[in-house]
Design an enzyme around this catalytic site. Structure first.
Site, PDB file in Angstrom:
ATOM      1  N   ASP A  10     -22.746  58.331 -35.094  1.00  0.00           N
ATOM      2  CA  ASP A  10     -23.500  57.294 -34.382  1.00  0.00           C
ATOM      3  C   ASP A  10     -22.592  56.078 -34.248  1.00  0.00           C
ATOM      4  O   ASP A  10     -21.547  55.986 -34.896  1.00  0.00           O
ATOM      5  CB  ASP A  10     -24.767  56.931 -35.181  1.00  0.00           C
ATOM      6  CG  ASP A  10     -25.578  55.847 -34.476  1.00  0.00           C
ATOM      7  OD1 ASP A  10     -25.738  55.931 -33.248  1.00  0.00           O
ATOM      8  OD2 ASP A  10     -26.029  54.894 -35.149  1.00  0.00           O
ATOM      9  N   SER A  11     -23.034  55.117 -33.438  1.00  0.00           N
ATOM     10  CA  SER A  11     -22.288  53.874 -33.310  1.00  0.00           C
ATOM     11  C   SER A  11     -22.320  53.086 -34.627  1.00  0.00           C
ATOM     12  O   SER A  11     -21.500  52.200 -34.828  1.00  0.00           O
ATOM     13  CB  SER A  11     -22.904  53.025 -32.199  1.00  0.00           C
ATOM     14  OG  SER A  11     -24.291  52.874 -32.422  1.00  0.00           O
ATOM     15  N   TYR A  42     -22.904  50.333 -29.060  1.00  0.00           N
ATOM     16  CA  TYR A  42     -22.486  51.122 -27.897  1.00  0.00           C
ATOM     17  C   TYR A  42     -23.403  50.832 -26.697  1.00  0.00           C
ATOM     18  O   TYR A  42     -23.015  51.032 -25.556  1.00  0.00           O
ATOM     19  CB  TYR A  42     -22.587  52.620 -28.205  1.00  0.00           C
ATOM     20  CG  TYR A  42     -21.481  53.198 -29.060  1.00  0.00           C
ATOM     21  CD1 TYR A  42     -20.537  52.396 -29.696  1.00  0.00           C
ATOM     22  CD2 TYR A  42     -21.383  54.575 -29.225  1.00  0.00           C
ATOM     23  CE1 TYR A  42     -19.533  52.949 -30.477  1.00  0.00           C
ATOM     24  CE2 TYR A  42     -20.380  55.143 -29.995  1.00  0.00           C
ATOM     25  CZ  TYR A  42     -19.458  54.331 -30.634  1.00  0.00           C
ATOM     26  OH  TYR A  42     -18.463  54.893 -31.395  1.00  0.00           O
ATOM     27  N   GLY A  43     -24.627  50.386 -27.000  1.00  0.00           N
ATOM     28  CA  GLY A  43     -25.660  50.248 -25.963  1.00  0.00           C
ATOM     29  C   GLY A  43     -25.325  49.268 -24.861  1.00  0.00           C
ATOM     30  O   GLY A  43     -25.881  49.332 -23.770  1.00  0.00           O
ATOM     31  N   CYS A  73     -26.305  59.249 -31.667  1.00  0.00           N
ATOM     32  CA  CYS A  73     -26.450  58.039 -30.862  1.00  0.00           C
ATOM     33  C   CYS A  73     -26.984  58.399 -29.476  1.00  0.00           C
ATOM     34  O   CYS A  73     -26.384  59.217 -28.766  1.00  0.00           O
ATOM     35  CB  CYS A  73     -25.081  57.366 -30.742  1.00  0.00           C
ATOM     36  SG  CYS A  73     -25.097  55.874 -29.758  1.00  0.00           S
ATOM     37  N   ASN A  74     -28.094  57.792 -29.099  1.00  0.00           N
ATOM     38  CA  ASN A  74     -28.682  58.073 -27.784  1.00  0.00           C
ATOM     39  C   ASN A  74     -27.735  57.665 -26.659  1.00  0.00           C
ATOM     40  O   ASN A  74     -27.593  58.370 -25.661  1.00  0.00           O
ATOM     41  CB  ASN A  74     -30.010  57.333 -27.613  1.00  0.00           C
ATOM     42  CG  ASN A  74     -31.144  57.993 -28.369  1.00  0.00           C
ATOM     43  OD1 ASN A  74     -31.985  58.640 -27.783  1.00  0.00           O
ATOM     44  ND2 ASN A  74     -31.162  57.845 -29.683  1.00  0.00           N
ATOM     45  N   THR A  75     -27.093  56.499 -26.830  1.00  0.00           N
ATOM     46  CA  THR A  75     -26.201  56.012 -25.785  1.00  0.00           C
ATOM     47  C   THR A  75     -25.029  56.976 -25.593  1.00  0.00           C
ATOM     48  O   THR A  75     -24.679  57.337 -24.464  1.00  0.00           O
ATOM     49  CB  THR A  75     -25.686  54.603 -26.137  1.00  0.00           C
ATOM     50  OG1 THR A  75     -26.797  53.781 -26.485  1.00  0.00           O
ATOM     51  CG2 THR A  75     -24.956  53.977 -24.973  1.00  0.00           C
ATOM     52  N   GLU A 152     -32.447  46.508 -37.854  1.00  0.00           N
ATOM     53  CA  GLU A 152     -31.390  46.320 -38.860  1.00  0.00           C
ATOM     54  C   GLU A 152     -31.728  45.186 -39.819  1.00  0.00           C
ATOM     55  O   GLU A 152     -31.359  45.187 -40.982  1.00  0.00           O
ATOM     56  CB  GLU A 152     -30.044  46.076 -38.174  1.00  0.00           C
ATOM     57  CG  GLU A 152     -29.615  47.289 -37.397  1.00  0.00           C
ATOM     58  CD  GLU A 152     -28.109  47.446 -37.235  1.00  0.00           C
ATOM     59  OE1 GLU A 152     -27.365  46.571 -37.706  1.00  0.00           O
ATOM     60  OE2 GLU A 152     -27.703  48.459 -36.634  1.00  0.00           O
ATOM     61  N   CYS A 184     -33.769  55.769 -28.884  1.00  0.00           N
ATOM     62  CA  CYS A 184     -32.706  55.015 -29.555  1.00  0.00           C
ATOM     63  C   CYS A 184     -32.826  55.293 -31.053  1.00  0.00           C
ATOM     64  O   CYS A 184     -33.939  55.402 -31.578  1.00  0.00           O
ATOM     65  CB  CYS A 184     -32.873  53.520 -29.282  1.00  0.00           C
ATOM     66  SG  CYS A 184     -31.717  52.481 -30.195  1.00  0.00           S
ATOM     67  N   THR A 185     -31.669  55.378 -31.708  1.00  0.00           N
ATOM     68  CA  THR A 185     -31.651  55.714 -33.139  1.00  0.00           C
ATOM     69  C   THR A 185     -32.525  54.795 -33.995  1.00  0.00           C
ATOM     70  O   THR A 185     -33.070  55.223 -35.004  1.00  0.00           O
ATOM     71  CB  THR A 185     -30.207  55.590 -33.668  1.00  0.00           C
ATOM     72  OG1 THR A 185     -29.658  54.350 -33.194  1.00  0.00           O
ATOM     73  CG2 THR A 185     -29.349  56.737 -33.207  1.00  0.00           C
ATOM     74  N   HIS A 186     -32.614  53.524 -33.593  1.00  0.00           N
ATOM     75  CA  HIS A 186     -33.281  52.547 -34.449  1.00  0.00           C
ATOM     76  C   HIS A 186     -34.806  52.525 -34.299  1.00  0.00           C
ATOM     77  O   HIS A 186     -35.507  52.012 -35.162  1.00  0.00           O
ATOM     78  CB  HIS A 186     -32.774  51.142 -34.133  1.00  0.00           C
ATOM     79  CG  HIS A 186     -31.355  50.901 -34.569  1.00  0.00           C
ATOM     80  ND1 HIS A 186     -30.305  51.646 -34.097  1.00  0.00           N
ATOM     81  CD2 HIS A 186     -30.833  49.987 -35.424  1.00  0.00           C
ATOM     82  CE1 HIS A 186     -29.181  51.206 -34.641  1.00  0.00           C
ATOM     83  NE2 HIS A 186     -29.475  50.194 -35.447  1.00  0.00           N
TER      84      HIS A 186
HETATM   85  N1  DGL Z   1     -27.143  54.070 -31.738  1.00  0.00           N
HETATM   86  C1  DGL Z   1     -27.481  53.398 -30.509  1.00  0.00           C
HETATM   87  C2  DGL Z   1     -28.400  54.301 -29.673  1.00  0.00           C
HETATM   88  O1  DGL Z   1     -29.102  55.156 -30.181  1.00  0.00           O
HETATM   89  C3  DGL Z   1     -28.153  52.054 -30.758  1.00  0.00           C
HETATM   90  C4  DGL Z   1     -27.215  50.987 -31.286  1.00  0.00           C
HETATM   91  C5  DGL Z   1     -26.078  50.672 -30.344  1.00  0.00           C
HETATM   92  O2  DGL Z   1     -26.309  50.037 -29.293  1.00  0.00           O
HETATM   93  O3  DGL Z   1     -24.964  51.079 -30.635  1.00  0.00           O
HETATM   94  O4  DGL Z   1     -28.420  54.193 -28.483  1.00  0.00           O
END
Ligand code: DGL
Length: 272
Positions: A10-11, A42-43, A73-75, A152, A184-186
């Protein structure tokens, strides 16, 4: 081959929500997690940059001999999955396809909402994946970038989080989507609040949980599962100093985070 680890990246810390689901679904498996904490988020970055980062991390994990790669990571899943699949000879699982499949299964009205980072929403990856499965589905999307720092910070149910959610989700709610993908992961950390704001008629789809199911299915099909009596070990690597990752990560994993090691991807490249 079955004794190798599952690689997951993940990012940053968010992908631990996906790892948590994989640990629950497959407690016998070893995992190797990489969080790119030096380059998060990464988003907000371009597809080209995220694709380059993803390739570097994949090569780090491949050198540690993994049997399957999870792009938590979704992005990164939204923009880099086709390139990773072309480059690697092991199975690569992203979070978009499993989330989209589940959304199509559970929607009754065919009106599906998707929330994610700016990069994920801009890529239209969820919309395309949902439409591939059900061309008649109506997909409405909304980027919710502030959800990441809120999760976070641990602000998952205070006034600020609630007002933010109300603002971001207003149009999706008014459009009467009956299903909402947490892309999104969060976002799983804000699930209770999002459910409350959207109201009782809306089913939330957690891409993290769906992805863990997909990983289990693929490993079973390929006869790559470790025996169920085994107890998996979990290793964590990050690209910045581990302190912040350890603090937030323990909250994401319910205090179960192990040792975290800092690594430099540049040095890895130089050594080749
Ligand atoms: N992990 C990113 C996602 O799931 C969220 C955090 C980021 O922007 O890196 O898209």
């Amino acid at each position: 081959m079955a004794w190798k680890s599952i690689g997951i990246f993940d990012s940053g810390v968010g992908g631990l929500t996906v790892l948590r689901e994989i640990m629950q679904a497959l407690p016998q498996e070893d995992t190797l997690y990489f969080g790119d904490t030096a380059r998060v988020p990464y988003g907000t970055k371009s597809p080209e940059t995220v694709t380059r980062y993803a390739a570097e991390i994949a090569s780090f994990l491949i050198k540690r001999d993994i049997k399957l790669l999870v792009v938590a990571c979704n992005t990164a899943s939204a923009v880099a999955l086709p390139a990773l699949k072309r480059q690697l000879s092991i199975p690569v699982v992203g979070v978009i396809e499993p989330g989209a499949r589940r959304a199509v299964e559970v929607t009754r009205s065919g009106k599906i909402g998707v929330i994610g980072t700016a990069g994920t929403i801009r890529s239209s990856a969820y919309t395309r994946a949902i439409k591939r499965l059900n061309p008649d589905a109506v997909v409405l999307t909304r980027a919710c970038p502030l959800f990441v720092p809120l999760a976070e910070e641990g602000w998952t149910d205070n006034q600020i989080a609630r007002l933010t959610a109300q603002e971001y989700l207003r149009e999706l709610k008014e459009s009467k989507v009956d299903t909402l993908v947490l892309g999104c992961t969060h976002y799983p950390l804000l699930k209770a609040l999002i459910a409350d704001v959207m109201g009782p008629g809306v089913t939330l789809v957690d891409s993290a949980a769906e992805t863990a199911r997909t990983v289990a299915t693929i490993l079973a099909e390929k006869k790559l599962l470790r025996p169920p009596a085994e107890n998996g070990n979990h290793s964590y690597y990050v690209s910045d100093i581990p302190a912040g990752f350890v603090r937030v990560g323990n909250r994401f994993l319910g205090g179960k985070l192990g040792d975290v090691f800092q690594v430099s991807l540049d040095e890895e490249e130089d050594n080749n």
